[in-house]
Motif scaffolding. Structure first.
Motif, PDB file in Angstrom:
ATOM      1  N   HIS A  69      40.358  40.565  31.004  1.00 59.68           N
ATOM      2  CA  HIS A  69      40.891  40.186  32.192  1.00 59.68           C
ATOM      3  C   HIS A  69      41.951  41.018  32.487  1.00 59.68           C
ATOM      4  O   HIS A  69      42.242  41.291  33.780  1.00 59.68           O
ATOM      5  CB  HIS A  69      41.370  38.713  31.754  1.00 59.68           C
ATOM      6  CG  HIS A  69      42.900  38.431  32.387  1.00 59.68           C
ATOM      7  ND1 HIS A  69      44.063  38.771  31.467  1.00 59.68           N
ATOM      8  CD2 HIS A  69      43.399  37.976  33.558  1.00 59.68           C
ATOM      9  CE1 HIS A  69      45.103  38.354  32.157  1.00 59.68           C
ATOM     10  NE2 HIS A  69      44.653  38.020  33.396  1.00 59.68           N
ATOM     11  N   GLU A  73      42.494  43.013  36.045  1.00 61.64           N
ATOM     12  CA  GLU A  73      43.785  42.711  36.727  1.00 61.64           C
ATOM     13  C   GLU A  73      44.349  44.093  37.188  1.00 61.64           C
ATOM     14  O   GLU A  73      45.113  44.105  38.373  1.00 61.64           O
ATOM     15  CB  GLU A  73      44.845  41.894  35.827  1.00 61.64           C
ATOM     16  CG  GLU A  73      46.045  41.446  36.711  1.00 61.64           C
ATOM     17  CD  GLU A  73      46.925  40.701  35.640  1.00 61.64           C
ATOM     18  OE1 GLU A  73      47.823  40.983  35.053  1.00 61.64           O
ATOM     19  OE2 GLU A  73      46.673  39.230  35.828  1.00 61.64           O
ATOM     20  N   TRP A  76      42.723  45.034  40.295  1.00 56.01           N
ATOM     21  CA  TRP A  76      42.968  43.922  41.363  1.00 56.01           C
ATOM     22  C   TRP A  76      44.121  44.542  41.919  1.00 56.01           C
ATOM     23  O   TRP A  76      44.043  44.735  43.147  1.00 56.01           O
ATOM     24  CB  TRP A  76      42.970  42.773  40.746  1.00 56.01           C
ATOM     25  CG  TRP A  76      43.635  41.898  41.370  1.00 56.01           C
ATOM     26  CD1 TRP A  76      43.815  41.643  42.766  1.00 56.01           C
ATOM     27  CD2 TRP A  76      44.039  40.292  41.034  1.00 56.01           C
ATOM     28  NE1 TRP A  76      44.572  40.323  43.360  1.00 56.01           N
ATOM     29  CE2 TRP A  76      44.597  39.565  42.092  1.00 56.01           C
ATOM     30  CE3 TRP A  76      44.085  39.704  39.689  1.00 56.01           C
ATOM     31  CZ2 TRP A  76      45.388  38.382  41.912  1.00 56.01           C
ATOM     32  CZ3 TRP A  76      44.486  38.681  39.755  1.00 56.01           C
ATOM     33  CH2 TRP A  76      44.907  37.922  40.760  1.00 56.01           C
ATOM     34  N   ARG A  88      39.854  40.310  41.639  1.00 60.08           N
ATOM     35  CA  ARG A  88      40.463  39.094  41.038  1.00 60.08           C
ATOM     36  C   ARG A  88      39.276  37.922  40.570  1.00 60.08           C
ATOM     37  O   ARG A  88      39.539  37.427  39.631  1.00 60.08           O
ATOM     38  CB  ARG A  88      41.237  38.401  42.536  1.00 60.08           C
ATOM     39  CG  ARG A  88      42.025  37.164  42.157  1.00 60.08           C
ATOM     40  CD  ARG A  88      42.609  36.731  43.411  1.00 60.08           C
ATOM     41  NE  ARG A  88      41.682  36.433  44.489  1.00 60.08           N
ATOM     42  CZ  ARG A  88      41.920  37.121  45.386  1.00 60.08           C
ATOM     43  NH1 ARG A  88      42.767  37.939  45.729  1.00 60.08           N
ATOM     44  NH2 ARG A  88      40.848  36.746  46.611  1.00 60.08           N
ATOM     45  N   ALA A  91      38.435  38.860  37.127  1.00 58.49           N
ATOM     46  CA  ALA A  91      39.506  38.586  36.217  1.00 58.49           C
ATOM     47  C   ALA A  91      39.427  36.964  36.053  1.00 58.49           C
ATOM     48  O   ALA A  91      39.695  36.620  34.891  1.00 58.49           O
ATOM     49  CB  ALA A  91      40.933  39.097  36.877  1.00 58.49           C
TER      50      ALA A  91
END
Length: 169
Positions: A69, A73, A76, A88, A91
């Motif tokens: 994640h 991120e 993102w 996103r 994630a």
């Protein structure tokens, strides 16, 4: 006075932002100071999309979705505006798997569904069904199936065993 609970003496990064420096387990849960934890993903790393997918897949395969994640991120936050929705959503899928593995089945299911919707929305909006080799259709099926399963079983899942193959192999 140096009291962590009062907020007067907080862990800080080089820029002075508050950061929890406690070690973490493989699912990202904080451990007591001094405990043996797993290496954390450095924050703010700019990777190519291919590097992002490869590193996240390796972390998912190792049963470390929380860390995957963090990789998503970074993409993102640093990626192209038109791709932020994809990163996103990915994630969110990784965090959903994290919660499901920690035993938070309702939160895990909710995030898995939110991530699946995000991937679907992004692919429908852009017309890209296999961004960076990611099999979006198979990934959203994985997420919605796992969401239903964790809600029914109401028990933690094995993050490594249930990790998705981003490329659908």
């Amino acid at each position: 006075m140096s009291d962590m609970s009062s907020g007067l003496d907080r862990d800080r990064d080089e820029e002075g932002r508050a950061r929890n420096a406690r070690p973490r387990d493989g699912l990202g849960r904080p451990l007591p100071y001094g405990a043996e934890g797993v290496a954390r993903q450095p924050e703010g790393v700019v990777r190519t999309p291919a590097e992002t997918v490869a590193q996240a897949q390796a972390l998912l395969d190792a049963g470390r979705p929380f860390h995957a994640h963090e990789v998503f991120e970074d993409a993102w936050k640093s990626g192209l505006d038109g791709e932020r929705g994809l990163w996103r959503a990915l994630a969110q899928l990784a965090v959903g798997l994290t919660h499901a593995a920690r035993g938070n089945t309702s939160g895990g299911a909710r995030l898995l569904r939110r991530g699946a919707t995000g991937v679907t929305t992004w692919t429908e909006t852009t017309g890209r069904q296999r961004p960076y080799g990611i099999d979006a259709v198979r990934l959203t099926t994985w997420a919605t199936d796992l969401a239903a399963e964790v809600e029914q079983a109401d028990t933690p899942v094995d993050a490594a065993r249930r990790a998705p193959s981003l490329h659908g192999d």
